[in-house]
Every structure is written in C-alpha cells, then in structure tokens.
Design a protein around this motif. Sequence first.
Motif, short mmCIF file in Angstrom:
data_model
loop_
_atom_site.label_atom_id
_atom_site.label_comp_id
_atom_site.label_asym_id
_atom_site.label_seq_id
_atom_site.Cartn_x
_atom_site.Cartn_y
_atom_site.Cartn_z
N THR A 162 0.87 -1.25 -0.06
CA THR A 162 0.10 0.02 -0.03
C THR A 162 0.99 1.04 0.08
O THR A 162 1.91 1.31 0.79
N PHE A 163 0.35 2.32 -0.74
CA PHE A 163 1.18 3.59 -0.99
C PHE A 163 0.31 4.71 -1.20
O PHE A 163 -1.08 4.41 -1.54
N TYR A 164 0.60 5.74 -0.95
CA TYR A 164 -0.05 7.03 -1.37
C TYR A 164 0.64 7.53 -2.66
O TYR A 164 1.63 7.36 -2.98
N VAL A 165 -0.03 8.35 -3.37
CA VAL A 165 0.15 9.05 -4.56
C VAL A 165 -0.05 10.44 -4.53
O VAL A 165 -1.20 10.45 -4.17
N TYR A 166 0.86 11.25 -4.71
CA TYR A 166 0.67 12.68 -4.91
C TYR A 166 1.44 13.22 -6.31
O TYR A 166 2.21 12.76 -6.96
N PHE A 167 0.38 14.37 -6.79
CA PHE A 167 0.82 14.84 -7.99
C PHE A 167 0.26 16.25 -7.97
O PHE A 167 -0.75 16.38 -7.19
N LYS A 168 0.91 17.08 -8.83
CA LYS A 168 0.33 18.47 -9.14
C LYS A 168 -0.31 18.52 -10.59
O LYS A 168 0.24 18.27 -11.60
N THR A 169 -1.66 18.89 -10.54
CA THR A 169 -2.48 19.09 -11.66
C THR A 169 -3.43 20.50 -11.26
O THR A 169 -3.48 20.54 -10.29
N ALA A 170 -3.98 20.84 -12.53
CA ALA A 170 -4.73 21.73 -12.20
C ALA A 170 -5.97 21.25 -11.31
O ALA A 170 -6.52 22.19 -10.65
N ALA A 171 -6.39 20.00 -11.27
CA ALA A 171 -7.52 19.50 -10.55
C ALA A 171 -7.17 19.24 -9.00
O ALA A 171 -7.75 19.09 -8.16
N ALA A 172 -5.80 19.57 -8.89
CA ALA A 172 -5.25 19.19 -7.19
C ALA A 172 -5.62 20.30 -6.68
O ALA A 172 -5.23 19.96 -5.43
N GLU A 173 -5.91 21.49 -7.18
CA GLU A 173 -5.94 22.55 -6.38
C GLU A 173 -7.41 22.54 -5.73
O GLU A 173 -8.29 22.50 -6.41
N SER A 174 -7.21 22.64 -4.59
CA SER A 174 -8.50 22.69 -3.63
C SER A 174 -9.12 24.30 -3.56
O SER A 174 -8.30 25.13 -3.75
N PRO A 175 -10.36 24.30 -3.47
CA PRO A 175 -11.09 25.41 -3.57
C PRO A 175 -10.54 26.28 -2.09
O PRO A 175 -10.27 25.80 -1.23
N VAL A 176 -10.85 27.62 -2.44
CA VAL A 176 -9.94 28.78 -1.48
C VAL A 176 -11.15 28.95 -0.33
O VAL A 176 -12.25 29.15 -0.92
N ASP A 177 -11.20 28.85 0.93
CA ASP A 177 -12.12 29.05 1.98
C ASP A 177 -11.43 30.38 2.93
O ASP A 177 -10.18 30.12 3.00
N THR A 178 -11.97 31.11 3.04
CA THR A 178 -11.53 32.48 4.06
C THR A 178 -12.21 32.22 5.31
O THR A 178 -13.27 32.15 5.49
N LEU A 179 -11.09 32.41 6.40
CA LEU A 179 -11.40 32.03 7.47
C LEU A 179 -11.43 33.51 8.25
O LEU A 179 -10.30 34.06 8.16
N TRP A 180 -12.43 33.86 9.06
CA TRP A 180 -12.28 35.38 9.72
C TRP A 180 -11.97 34.91 11.17
O TRP A 180 -13.04 34.20 11.78
N LEU A 181 -11.14 35.45 11.92
CA LEU A 181 -10.87 35.49 13.24
C LEU A 181 -10.75 36.77 13.90
O LEU A 181 -10.61 37.73 13.52
N LYS A 182 -11.71 36.69 15.16
CA LYS A 182 -11.59 38.17 15.86
C LYS A 182 -11.28 37.74 17.31
O LYS A 182 -11.30 36.78 17.74
N HIS A 183 -10.61 38.90 17.94
CA HIS A 183 -10.19 38.56 19.36
C HIS A 183 -11.54 38.51 20.34
O HIS A 183 -12.42 39.28 20.25
N LYS A 184 -11.65 37.64 21.28
CA LYS A 184 -12.54 37.45 22.22
C LYS A 184 -12.95 38.72 23.03
O LYS A 184 -13.78 39.33 23.44
N GLN A 185 -11.53 39.33 23.40
CA GLN A 185 -11.53 40.52 24.18
C GLN A 185 -10.99 41.73 23.09
O GLN A 185 -10.12 41.71 22.72
N PRO A 186 -12.13 42.61 22.81
CA PRO A 186 -11.85 43.51 21.52
C PRO A 186 -10.47 44.45 22.03
O PRO A 186 -9.80 44.89 21.06
N ASP A 187 -10.27 44.78 23.09
CA ASP A 187 -8.87 45.48 23.53
C ASP A 187 -7.84 44.82 23.15
O ASP A 187 -6.83 45.26 23.33
N THR A 188 -7.89 43.52 23.03
CA THR A 188 -6.65 42.74 22.64
C THR A 188 -6.17 42.78 21.32
O THR A 188 -5.24 42.21 20.86
N ALA A 189 -7.33 43.14 20.43
CA ALA A 189 -7.29 43.18 18.96
C ALA A 189 -5.78 43.93 18.35
O ALA A 189 -5.32 44.81 19.13
N VAL A 190 -5.32 43.47 17.42
CA VAL A 190 -4.17 43.95 16.90
C VAL A 190 -4.19 44.77 15.46
O VAL A 190 -5.16 44.26 14.83
N ALA A 191 -3.34 45.76 15.34
CA ALA A 191 -3.77 46.36 14.10
C ALA A 191 -2.82 45.73 12.89
O ALA A 191 -2.81 45.84 11.74
#
Length: 334
Positions: A162-191
Amino acid sequence: MNGTKVCSNCNKDIPNDASFCSYCGTIQVGLLPPQTTTRVPDEPVLPPLREQIVHLTELYDDMLAILIPDEAQPILVRGEQKIVLGRSGFVTDPVPTVDLTPYNAAGLGVSRQHAVISRPGDQYVIQDLGSTNGTWVNEVRLAKDKFHELNSGDVVRLGQLTFYVYFKTAAAESPVDTLWLKHKQPDTAVARLTPASLAQEVSPYLLALAGFQTLCNEVLKRPPGVISIDAIQVDVPTGQISVRLRGAKEALKLARDFWGRRQRQAVLSTVPATAPEPTNGLRADTPDTQLLLPGLKELAPDCADDQLTVYLDRFRPHVAALVSSSLQLESRSP
C-alpha cells in the motif's frame, strides 16, 4: 560456513550462495527472483492515517510522488507519460518503471507487470495489467484493463503493498475558503500581525483546525489531505484576521457549526460564550465536545453512533485548543 549444494544439471558440489554452476555454467533458478506471483489474502492493509505533508507547490507539473508508509523518502517519477509498477524478474522480462522489489513486493503479492499509471492530458489514471492479486484505489478493486482516475492523495494497493500517490495538476488545487478570526476581548485586537501574534495566537488555532480536518478525513474514510495557506492579513478598522485556506472545507464547516451551537447555548444559559474555560480533563461527554456531534452526524450520516463517540474523544484536544484560544471564529467577513 555457507555450505554447499548440488548443481541441478551436472550434480557437482557448488557453494550454497552460488547463482550459477562454476563447472557447467547452469543458472541456479532457486536464487532468481520468483517468476510466479504469490497469492496473498484479499484483505485491505491500510496504512495508519497520519498526516503526510507533501508540498504540491514544490513538485514539478510532470512529477508523481509515491509515498510508502514508514519510508523516509518518496519515490519520485518525473517526465513519464506511462509508469509501470511491478517488480524485477528474469533479465529478459520488461523492466518496470518503478521496481518495488526493495519494498518486499514479491512477498506482498506484487506481479512483475502489476499496474500502469498514465497521464492522458492533465489527469493521471491507473490500470491493472491482469495482476494475480489485483489493484485497489481507496479500497475499491479495479476491473482488469479498465482505466480509473486518480486524485492526489489517493491510497493505492497492489496485492498487499500500500502507498499514497501525490501529484500536481490543475485538478489538484482545492477551493479557497476564507477564515475570519476576531479577538474574544476587543481591547486585545492588533492592527498588524507580528511574529509573536502568529506564533502565539494564529498558529495554534490553525493547528487545531488541521486536527479537525485530519479527523474529518478519517470519518469520511479518505486519505490524508494537505492544508495550505494562501494568505493571512489583518483588517485594520476591525482588527479581524483573515486567513485564506485550501483543503480545510470540512474542518471549517464543523468548526463554524460548533461555534454557532456554543454561542446559542451560552445565550440560553446566560453564560458568555467568551468566558474562560478549563482545558484539562475535558472528556468526550462534556458539553463542549458534545456540541460537535450534530455536525459529525451531518458529515457522516452512515457512521455508527459508537464510532462517532470514539471520534469525539479524539477531537477533544483540538476542541480544547479552540475554546482556550484568545481568537474566535467569525461566521462572516466584516
């Protein structure tokens, strides 16, 4: 002492490890690679699902990587339109592109010309060449002489190898998801992001999400995937951090579902969702971890409840990391 044996042709005594008779020149067949393939049990021997980090962007467009579990280095094949997988035999036999003899191919039931991977256009396909013990992709047996499309990260089994196969093709690109994170304490947010904020806040959060995705892949009985980061930036007016990710679709869905349920629970119980939580001793039956169960059932409706309970316990450290983080997942962009 190696001892002696009798030549099969002239009956002279020759050394045990001799590959031919020094008297008559007859090749001693017993020392040659096996010419018939040993039949092995028709049972899956899946490697343990562990995170295999293969950076597709570091591979050439025409390169195929074969990763055998517990081997330090992958087998890399570049510029071949047809890759024959097999093992060595007589010197007169065709030589496979990838000779798997060093990986106990004969003992694991690999035929001399077992399967071929080819690339018509941008897509890799695999075909069984009438092997003795069959070819499998993600534990689905292939019909002989029929082509089967391969995806990067697929698990291929030749007999019991048993083995894994990996390669790079146009189909290998996964869709992009945007993750938004905020600070639980607003006064600790950074610029702006600093090495310290990346190491102490963002990186632990992303590692917890990577743990989510690894377990999601296991629940879905998929091979390990690769999570990559396209970009990280801070929205200056709000201090929210955006991360563009690939390969974390299920993890983000599960995490968003988890935070939504946790916030609703906090409102109903009048306990703020941002209240500090202990992370040590968190069990699979604690409320935080139980909040994952509806999302897991939606992700894998055919998975038995007792198996989901086992997975819940394995999610525990990743849930603890999310809960104790100074960051919190936002359901939408600012």
